[in-house]
Design an enzyme around this catalytic site. Sequence first.
Site, PDB file in Angstrom:
ATOM      1  N   SER A 140      57.729  47.625 148.890  1.00 35.26           N
ATOM      2  CA  SER A 140      58.241  46.634 148.259  1.00 35.26           C
ATOM      3  C   SER A 140      58.251  47.497 146.741  1.00 35.26           C
ATOM      4  CB  SER A 140      57.071  45.713 147.866  1.00 35.26           C
ATOM      5  OG  SER A 140      57.051  45.027 146.411  1.00 35.26           O
ATOM      6  N   TYR A 185      48.525  43.221 145.929  1.00 40.27           N
ATOM      7  CA  TYR A 185      49.713  43.367 146.611  1.00 40.27           C
ATOM      8  C   TYR A 185      50.505  44.608 146.563  1.00 40.27           C
ATOM      9  CZ  TYR A 185      54.241  42.129 148.504  1.00 40.27           C
ATOM     10  OH  TYR A 185      55.394  42.308 149.331  1.00 40.27           O
ATOM     11  N   GLU A 205      57.120  46.656 144.236  1.00 39.26           N
ATOM     12  CA  GLU A 205      55.661  46.631 143.702  1.00 39.26           C
ATOM     13  C   GLU A 205      54.814  47.947 144.043  1.00 39.26           C
ATOM     14  OE1 GLU A 205      54.153  44.103 141.606  1.00 39.26           O
ATOM     15  OE2 GLU A 205      56.227  43.268 141.496  1.00 39.26           O
TER      16      GLU A 205
END
Length: 323
Positions: free
Chosen positions: A126, A150, A128
């Site tokens: 991701s 996450y 992220e």
Amino acid sequence: MRRALITGINGQDGSYLAELLLAKGYEVYGVVRRSSIENSTKLINIKGILDRITIKSCSLENSLSVYKLFQEIKPDECYHLAASSFVSYSLEDDMSIMANNFTTTHNILLSAMDVCPNCHIYFAGSSEIFGNVTEYPQNENTPYNPRSVYGISKMSSHCLVKNYRERYGLFACTGFTYNHESPRRGRSFVTRKITSAVAAISLGRQQYVELGNIEARRDWGYAPEYVEAMYKMLQAQKADDYVIATGHLQTIRNLLEIAFGYVNLDYRDYVRINEKFVRPDESVPLVGDYGKIQKELDWKPELSFKDMIEEMVECDLRILRES
Ligand code: GDP
């Protein structure tokens, strides 16, 4: 016939990927939680292909269950998409997200290595993982600086994937996907939250929509194209990690203009700001440079942001009209 195993097959990406692999002649196996089999609304995205795929309920946190699953299926390719995907900033959620995402990835890598070491593995990373960036656009060499648990769980799982590749020679790779949307996106994500609200408002079933910061920006791509990138990564000559992105930033304000514009409404009449939905400051935006995957695997994003959002509004209108 090649066999593919998809974890999280009932999610947005899993369902598109299953359709893609079926069209390519694969035998497709999907893993879902037992609770999803019991609650058929959770299988909505794969309703149309249930008779052509094999669903297995397996607890991915349990290493023995995963091992047995690999022994039974012996997949040629495994797409590990299942994850606790909620970007939370709450301490209570931290441990379960961390443990779940890391353990499941480890169980898959370990089982593949022991049971079918030639299996090609895709891990859903991701943007992220890049998190609080200081440079943009980001590429495969951008330092990791996750800003949520996450993101940390995705980063540590990615490091594990890389380690299995470099240390044990497993064909395992990570896609650093940026946000990707479609009519199958969950309704808590802002794109779908808006397109479903626009449909409801235009049909007189909702008054307004509450949002956080509408100047927030994202690099939003189209999920059916992103699963093609995942597929291409597993057909490559060598395993490697790639950024999957559009390279374009859009604000939520743009999104609102397109979505409300499609039904001839002015978003300013229907949007209310609620502090509850405002996130911590994201000063440098996440936007990906897809140059490496374009050059090496001939993948690039095609559908425009406007066309994607309009397709989502159209689908939400259809769902409401049929309900
Ligand atoms: P993610 O946070 O990137 O996983 O994706 P989201 O779709 O949840 O959020 C995308 C962006 O929309 C973020 O920058 C949020 O701060 C912003 N945003 C603004 N209002 C809302 C809202 O009401 N709900 C959500 N989910 N995001 C919002």
